[in-house]
Motif scaffolding. Structure first.
Motif, PDB file in Angstrom:
ATOM      1  N   GLU A 248       3.112  -5.467  -1.264  1.00 19.92           N
ATOM      2  CA  GLU A 248       3.944  -4.296  -1.578  1.00 19.92           C
ATOM      3  C   GLU A 248       3.360  -3.514  -2.747  1.00 19.92           C
ATOM      4  O   GLU A 248       3.433  -2.287  -2.778  1.00 19.92           O
ATOM      5  CB  GLU A 248       5.391  -4.721  -1.879  1.00 19.92           C
ATOM      6  CG  GLU A 248       6.136  -5.116  -0.627  1.00 19.92           C
ATOM      7  CD  GLU A 248       7.644  -5.266  -0.808  1.00 19.92           C
ATOM      8  OE1 GLU A 248       8.158  -5.036  -1.932  1.00 19.92           O
ATOM      9  OE2 GLU A 248       8.303  -5.633   0.179  1.00 19.92           O
ATOM     10  N   GLU A 249       2.795  -4.232  -3.678  1.00 19.73           N
ATOM     11  CA  GLU A 249       2.195  -3.583  -4.851  1.00 19.73           C
ATOM     12  C   GLU A 249       1.114  -2.572  -4.423  1.00 19.73           C
ATOM     13  O   GLU A 249       1.097  -1.427  -4.875  1.00 19.73           O
ATOM     14  CB  GLU A 249       1.580  -4.681  -5.716  1.00 19.73           C
ATOM     15  CG  GLU A 249       1.170  -4.258  -7.087  1.00 19.73           C
ATOM     16  CD  GLU A 249       0.385  -5.371  -7.796  1.00 19.73           C
ATOM     17  OE1 GLU A 249      -0.067  -6.323  -7.114  1.00 19.73           O
ATOM     18  OE2 GLU A 249       0.214  -5.260  -9.014  1.00 19.73           O
ATOM     19  N   GLU A 250       0.228  -3.016  -3.527  1.00 19.69           N
ATOM     20  CA  GLU A 250      -0.854  -2.152  -3.045  1.00 19.69           C
ATOM     21  C   GLU A 250      -0.295  -1.014  -2.180  1.00 19.69           C
ATOM     22  O   GLU A 250      -0.720   0.141  -2.303  1.00 19.69           O
ATOM     23  CB  GLU A 250      -1.872  -3.001  -2.264  1.00 19.69           C
ATOM     24  CG  GLU A 250      -2.990  -2.234  -1.568  1.00 19.69           C
ATOM     25  CD  GLU A 250      -3.909  -1.454  -2.519  1.00 19.69           C
ATOM     26  OE1 GLU A 250      -3.921  -1.736  -3.732  1.00 19.69           O
ATOM     27  OE2 GLU A 250      -4.621  -0.547  -2.023  1.00 19.69           O
ATOM     28  N   MET A 251       0.662  -1.320  -1.320  1.00 18.46           N
ATOM     29  CA  MET A 251       1.237  -0.280  -0.456  1.00 18.46           C
ATOM     30  C   MET A 251       1.921   0.790  -1.297  1.00 18.46           C
ATOM     31  O   MET A 251       1.770   1.985  -1.041  1.00 18.46           O
ATOM     32  CB  MET A 251       2.223  -0.897   0.549  1.00 18.46           C
ATOM     33  CG  MET A 251       1.561  -1.808   1.572  1.00 18.46           C
ATOM     34  SD  MET A 251       2.604  -2.253   2.984  1.00 18.46           S
ATOM     35  CE  MET A 251       3.763  -3.395   2.251  1.00 18.46           C
ATOM     36  N   GLU A 252       2.640   0.353  -2.329  1.00 21.42           N
ATOM     37  CA  GLU A 252       3.327   1.306  -3.206  1.00 21.42           C
ATOM     38  C   GLU A 252       2.322   2.236  -3.894  1.00 21.42           C
ATOM     39  O   GLU A 252       2.521   3.449  -3.960  1.00 21.42           O
ATOM     40  CB  GLU A 252       4.160   0.540  -4.240  1.00 21.42           C
ATOM     41  CG  GLU A 252       5.006   1.449  -5.116  1.00 21.42           C
ATOM     42  CD  GLU A 252       5.869   0.660  -6.094  1.00 21.42           C
ATOM     43  OE1 GLU A 252       6.631  -0.216  -5.643  1.00 21.42           O
ATOM     44  OE2 GLU A 252       5.752   0.904  -7.301  1.00 21.42           O
ATOM     45  N   ARG A 253       1.234   1.636  -4.352  1.00 19.16           N
ATOM     46  CA  ARG A 253       0.193   2.425  -5.018  1.00 19.16           C
ATOM     47  C   ARG A 253      -0.360   3.487  -4.056  1.00 19.16           C
ATOM     48  O   ARG A 253      -0.517   4.650  -4.404  1.00 19.16           O
ATOM     49  CB  ARG A 253      -0.932   1.473  -5.454  1.00 19.16           C
ATOM     50  CG  ARG A 253      -1.899   2.076  -6.428  1.00 19.16           C
ATOM     51  CD  ARG A 253      -2.699   1.041  -7.219  1.00 19.16           C
ATOM     52  NE  ARG A 253      -3.102  -0.141  -6.491  1.00 19.16           N
ATOM     53  CZ  ARG A 253      -2.853  -1.399  -6.877  1.00 19.16           C
ATOM     54  NH1 ARG A 253      -2.204  -1.628  -7.995  1.00 19.16           N
ATOM     55  NH2 ARG A 253      -3.267  -2.424  -6.160  1.00 19.16           N
ATOM     56  N   ARG A 254      -0.639   3.106  -2.826  1.00 24.93           N
ATOM     57  CA  ARG A 254      -1.197   4.048  -1.850  1.00 24.93           C
ATOM     58  C   ARG A 254      -0.203   5.160  -1.522  1.00 24.93           C
ATOM     59  O   ARG A 254      -0.578   6.334  -1.443  1.00 24.93           O
ATOM     60  CB  ARG A 254      -1.558   3.306  -0.558  1.00 24.93           C
ATOM     61  CG  ARG A 254      -2.707   2.335  -0.713  1.00 24.93           C
ATOM     62  CD  ARG A 254      -2.933   1.590   0.596  1.00 24.93           C
ATOM     63  NE  ARG A 254      -3.950   0.560   0.490  1.00 24.93           N
ATOM     64  CZ  ARG A 254      -4.272  -0.260   1.490  1.00 24.93           C
ATOM     65  NH1 ARG A 254      -3.650  -0.166   2.661  1.00 24.93           N
ATOM     66  NH2 ARG A 254      -5.199  -1.172   1.330  1.00 24.93           N
ATOM     67  N   LEU A 255       1.051   4.780  -1.309  1.00 26.78           N
ATOM     68  CA  LEU A 255       2.058   5.782  -0.906  1.00 26.78           C
ATOM     69  C   LEU A 255       2.284   6.807  -2.010  1.00 26.78           C
ATOM     70  O   LEU A 255       2.408   8.001  -1.741  1.00 26.78           O
ATOM     71  CB  LEU A 255       3.393   5.097  -0.565  1.00 26.78           C
ATOM     72  CG  LEU A 255       3.383   4.228   0.687  1.00 26.78           C
ATOM     73  CD1 LEU A 255       4.690   3.446   0.796  1.00 26.78           C
ATOM     74  CD2 LEU A 255       3.188   5.074   1.943  1.00 26.78           C
ATOM     75  N   LEU A 256       2.308   6.328  -3.244  1.00 25.27           N
ATOM     76  CA  LEU A 256       2.569   7.237  -4.356  1.00 25.27           C
ATOM     77  C   LEU A 256       1.374   8.117  -4.676  1.00 25.27           C
ATOM     78  O   LEU A 256       1.508   9.161  -5.293  1.00 25.27           O
ATOM     79  CB  LEU A 256       3.021   6.458  -5.594  1.00 25.27           C
ATOM     80  CG  LEU A 256       4.398   5.801  -5.461  1.00 25.27           C
ATOM     81  CD1 LEU A 256       4.708   4.950  -6.681  1.00 25.27           C
ATOM     82  CD2 LEU A 256       5.502   6.841  -5.250  1.00 25.27           C
ATOM     83  N   SER A 257       0.194   7.725  -4.225  1.00 23.38           N
ATOM     84  CA  SER A 257      -0.982   8.545  -4.536  1.00 23.38           C
ATOM     85  C   SER A 257      -1.434   9.395  -3.351  1.00 23.38           C
ATOM     86  O   SER A 257      -2.298  10.250  -3.507  1.00 23.38           O
ATOM     87  CB  SER A 257      -2.133   7.669  -5.028  1.00 23.38           C
ATOM     88  OG  SER A 257      -2.531   6.794  -4.000  1.00 23.38           O
ATOM     89  N   ARG A 258      -0.859   9.201  -2.153  1.00 13.33           N
ATOM     90  CA  ARG A 258      -1.421   9.930  -1.007  1.00 13.33           C
ATOM     91  C   ARG A 258      -0.942  11.373  -0.908  1.00 13.33           C
ATOM     92  O   ARG A 258      -1.625  12.209  -0.330  1.00 13.33           O
ATOM     93  CB  ARG A 258      -1.201   9.180   0.304  1.00 13.33           C
ATOM     94  CG  ARG A 258       0.198   9.210   0.871  1.00 13.33           C
ATOM     95  CD  ARG A 258       0.230   8.382   2.158  1.00 13.33           C
ATOM     96  NE  ARG A 258       1.560   8.351   2.752  1.00 13.33           N
ATOM     97  CZ  ARG A 258       1.864   7.648   3.828  1.00 13.33           C
ATOM     98  NH1 ARG A 258       0.963   6.908   4.414  1.00 13.33           N
ATOM     99  NH2 ARG A 258       3.088   7.670   4.324  1.00 13.33           N
ATOM    100  N   ASN A 259       0.265  11.651  -1.458  1.00 11.59           N
ATOM    101  CA  ASN A 259       0.683  13.047  -1.597  1.00 11.59           C
ATOM    102  C   ASN A 259       0.569  13.890  -0.331  1.00 11.59           C
ATOM    103  O   ASN A 259      -0.094  14.921  -0.312  1.00 11.59           O
ATOM    104  CB  ASN A 259      -0.177  13.691  -2.692  1.00 11.59           C
ATOM    105  CG  ASN A 259       0.680  14.569  -3.580  1.00 11.59           C
ATOM    106  OD1 ASN A 259       1.770  14.993  -3.157  1.00 11.59           O
ATOM    107  ND2 ASN A 259       0.210  14.845  -4.777  1.00 11.59           N
ATOM    108  N   GLN A 260       1.230  13.447   0.740  1.00  6.18           N
ATOM    109  CA  GLN A 260       1.185  14.213   1.996  1.00  6.18           C
ATOM    110  C   GLN A 260       2.413  15.105   2.146  1.00  6.18           C
ATOM    111  O   GLN A 260       2.689  15.624   3.213  1.00  6.18           O
ATOM    112  CB  GLN A 260       1.098  13.248   3.193  1.00  6.18           C
ATOM    113  CG  GLN A 260      -0.218  12.474   3.238  1.00  6.18           C
ATOM    114  CD  GLN A 260      -0.279  11.457   4.358  1.00  6.18           C
ATOM    115  OE1 GLN A 260       0.750  10.961   4.826  1.00  6.18           O
ATOM    116  NE2 GLN A 260      -1.476  11.143   4.800  1.00  6.18           N
ATOM    117  N   GLY A 261       3.168  15.220   1.061  1.00 10.27           N
ATOM    118  CA  GLY A 261       4.360  16.065   1.111  1.00 10.27           C
ATOM    119  C   GLY A 261       5.480  15.493   1.971  1.00 10.27           C
ATOM    120  O   GLY A 261       6.352  16.217   2.434  1.00 10.27           O
TER     121      GLY A 261
END
Ligand code: UDP
Ligand code: MG
Length: 205
Positions: A131-144
């Motif tokens: 979850e830690e890695e998934m959270e990092r990716r989701l918060l940085s991907r910025n797809q609106g």
């Protein structure tokens, strides 16, 4: 595979067996990214249930508001709606090999899809990621996306663990799950994905 046959030109003539691979994993586990790679190398059609639902909102459908509200809350849209979109997209594609990404998300989705389409997946590709890695990716991907904020992300994690993991466990008990360590860089994950699809592709060529 199965009933497919080839004529002298190498094109399929007999009715083609429909091949479905369910691609599952938590939000941000890399399903969409890896599906694009699989499409390029193995000739599947990629159907993202989430993308189909977002397109349905944009199309101005009568279900649009309901779908939008559910996505914002990280809730699972009624099976009937999602299955209709998947069936239509399968028909429209003209292909017979599909990656169904982000579906089924709960037992009800799974049973309804099986009941309505009579399709059993060939196998399930499960992207396992912390979850830690998934959270990092989701918060940085910025797809609106309306659901890529920390509150909705937490709800999506909870729904994944409580509702979607049982689907993966169901298929695992039938020996149908191929699990991938999805916490690594994209290229490394794709190497593992390729190893799973290669023998399978040779079989169906
Ligand atoms: N969703 C749904 N049913 C599906 C697929 C998606 O209800 O079969 C909704 C659900 O609210 C989910 C959202 O769409 O949280 C986003 O799904 P998507 O698969 O795009 O997100 P991912 O988990 O891949 O980040
Ligand atoms: Mg996705």
């Amino acid at each position: 595979m199965g009933s497919a046959a080839k004529d002298a030109n190498g094109s399929f003539t007999a009715e083609k067996k429909v091949v479905v691979v369910f691609v599952l994993g938590g939000p941000g586990s890399g399903k969409g990214t890896q599906c694009a790679n699989i499409v390029e190398h193995f000739g599947f059609t990629h159907l993202s249930a989430g993308d189909l639902l977002r397109a349905e909102i944009k199309s101005g459908s009568e279900n649009g508001t309901m779908i939008q509200n559910m996505i914002k809350e990280g809730k699972i849209v009624p099976s009937e709606v999602t299955i209709k979109l998947l069936q239509q997209a399968m028909l429209d594609s003209g292909n017979n090999k599909f990656l169904i990404d982000g579906f089924p998300r709960n037992e009800e989705n799974r049973a309804a899809f099986e009941h309505v389409t009579k399709i059993e997946p060939e196998f399930v590709l499960f992207f396992d990621c912390s979850e830690e890695e998934m959270e990092r990716r989701l918060l940085s991907r910025n797809q609106g996306r309306v659901d890529d904020n920390i509150e909705t992300i937490r709800k999506r994690f909870k729904v994944f663990v409580e509702s979607s993991m049982p689907v993966i466990e169901y298929y695992n008990s039938k020996g149908k799950v191929s699990k991938i360590d999805a916490g690594k860089p994209v290229d490394e994950v794709f190497e593992a994905v390729k190893a799973i699809f290669s023998p399978y592709n040779a079989q169906s060529a």
